[in-house]
Scaffold this active site. Structure first.
Site, PDB file in Angstrom:
ATOM      1  N   ASP A  32      85.540  55.051 113.626  1.00 59.60           N
ATOM      2  CA  ASP A  32      84.103  54.944 113.359  1.00 59.60           C
ATOM      3  C   ASP A  32      83.283  55.142 114.621  1.00 59.60           C
ATOM      4  O   ASP A  32      83.762  54.966 115.742  1.00 59.60           O
ATOM      5  CB  ASP A  32      83.756  53.602 112.714  1.00 59.60           C
ATOM      6  CG  ASP A  32      83.971  52.411 113.641  1.00 59.60           C
ATOM      7  OD1 ASP A  32      85.045  52.350 114.277  1.00 59.60           O
ATOM      8  OD2 ASP A  32      83.079  51.539 113.718  1.00 59.60           O
ATOM      9  N   GLU A  90      85.451  49.314 113.981  1.00 57.56           N
ATOM     10  CA  GLU A  90      85.523  48.607 115.260  1.00 57.56           C
ATOM     11  C   GLU A  90      84.143  48.362 115.831  1.00 57.56           C
ATOM     12  O   GLU A  90      83.879  47.309 116.435  1.00 57.56           O
ATOM     13  CB  GLU A  90      86.373  49.415 116.243  1.00 57.56           C
ATOM     14  CG  GLU A  90      86.715  48.683 117.543  1.00 57.56           C
ATOM     15  CD  GLU A  90      85.738  48.919 118.684  1.00 57.56           C
ATOM     16  OE1 GLU A  90      85.942  48.353 119.771  1.00 57.56           O
ATOM     17  OE2 GLU A  90      84.752  49.685 118.493  1.00 57.56           O
TER      18      GLU A  90
END
Length: 416
Positions: A85, A180
């Site tokens: 991400d 994350e």
């Protein structure tokens, strides 16, 4: 080892950053955005094409894969981990990566928004990159080097081992995580399925950087409760929660304890989100320090400031909630000195000067370490992350690949 090897990390990176994988802190799903799986599916396909037959994507957006051991020695299973991400801070949609071949050391004007200029005066690491090949975005998005540089490095490492079977190594696990950037990267990681004993995240910055220490982190939510009243008839009745929250924020130090006034090993108290109306306001903070005990000190300061503010607004009330987020990985890693020793040796074998650093943030490794998987952080070259000035050096990524190949070999050399 790499004389005749054709690195794939640059081409992989250029492909990966064009896939929008931005996470969403307001979402309650896992992953927080389904589009993160778009990249994860590509990674699984590429791993399987290399011959890594067990590569798989689970429903929560985690990619698991295994490079089988090719040695007769007993070697601990190690894992390399990166997140797919990108940060919510800046859009990651329609990224157009630009390769600046043989960078000349000057300012870099980003063509889709010429007001966005990456200047060595503001990014001094650029002064070390003259003659290298830099990759930037085009000026309207972030680049996504955080952490698609790490993803590309791990994928190239896998490609190296699958095409060089004579290079000995133990079992190597690969883990790609979602979310994350919003602090949920390992919430649903299945460590039993992963089956690793030690791990390394690929999510640090300049060439040679090795991080075995991160912030310890808490989140604080303060909910202010006012008293609602019709504004035309509100005299001596209305208590506006927005004004209470504003007064509380105004009471916080302006010359210390904030991200904009701290550096190196200094911690901070940082408001990150505010939401509400006159009757109720929610204010969210992140609290950070390398010394875990200091978090409680900062939270006590907030409570004291809150109490003083409420005294100024009779009738106002507030709730104060603390949530543990992650802890300094060094508290765990100091118990396993070989994890750091081998990584440092590997970086040196790659011909890179070692830079030991403390991360002013957290990685998936922070939480993995406390979940029983000791996990420091290794450089990828990603710089100026979370914004439009993000960049990465191709040569830095290649040296990162070399470093983790050497690291895998060192673990095998030390095996019995």
């Amino acid at each position: 080892m790499f004389t005749n090897y054709s690195f794939s990390v640059k081409d992989r990176f250029l492909r990966y950053v064009q896939v929008d994988t931005q996470s969403d802190p307001q979402s309650t799903t896992c992953p927080s955005t389904e589009k993160q799986k778009d990249l994860s599916r590509i990674l699984v396909q590429e791993l399987q094409a290399m011959g890594i037959t067990d590569a798989q994507l689970d429903d929560n957006g985690y990619v698991y894969a295994t490079i089988p051991s090719n040695t007769t020695k007993q070697v601990p299973v190690i894992c390399f981990c990166s997140h797919v991400d990108t940060a919510p801070d800046c859009t990651g949609k329609d990224v157009k990566p630009i390769v600046h071949t043989n960078y000349d050391g000057g300012d870099i004007v980003l063509p889709d928004d010429p007001t966005q200029v990456i200047r060595p005066a503001e990014h001094p690491y650029l002064l070390k990159k003259k003659g290298e090949d830099l990759i930037t975005a085009s000026g309207t998005t972030l680049l996504g080097a955080d952490d698609k540089a790490g993803v590309a490095v791990i994928m190239d490492m896998a490609h190296y081992f699958m095409t060089n079977p004579h290079v000995k190594h133990g079992t190597i696990k690969i883990l790609f995580t979602p979310d994350e950037e919003i602090g949920r990267g390992v919430d649903k990681a299945d460590l039993k399925k992963l089956g690793a004993e030690f791990a390394y995240t690929l999510d640090a910055g300049e060439r040679g950087a090795y991080e075995d220490e991160t912030f310890s982190a808490d989140g604080v939510t303060i909910t202010f409760h006012g008293i609602s009243a019709h504004p035309g008839y509100a005299k001596d009745k209305l208590v506006n929660a927005m004004k209470v929250a504003g007064a509380f924020l105004e009471s916080l130090p302006t010359d210390s304890l904030s991200p904009e006034t701290t550096e190196k090993r200094q911690g901070f108290v940082h408001p990150v989100r505010i939401n509400g109306i006159a009757e109720k306001v929610t204010l969210e903070f992140i609290i950070r320090d390398f010394i875990t005990a200091k978090l409680a000190e900062y939270e006590t300061l907030l409570k004291e400031k809150l109490a003083a503010t409420l005294q100024r607004f009779p009738g106002a009330k507030a709730d104060f909630e603390v949530r543990e987020q992650y802890r300094n990985m060094k508290e765990v890693l100091d118990k396993y000195p070989q994890v750091s020793a081998y990584a440092k040796e590997a970086i040196k074998r790659a011909g890179v000067p070692l830079i030991e650093m403390s991360a002013r943030g957290g990685t998936d490794g922070s939480r993995l370490s406390f979940m029983g998987l000791p996990c420091p952080n290794i450089f990828t070259g990603e710089m100026a992350f979370h914004g439009k000035h993000e960049y990465v050096s191709v040569q830095d990524m290649q040296k990162s690949v070399e470093s983790i190949v050497h690291l895998s070999c060192i673990w095998e050399e030390k095996g019995q």
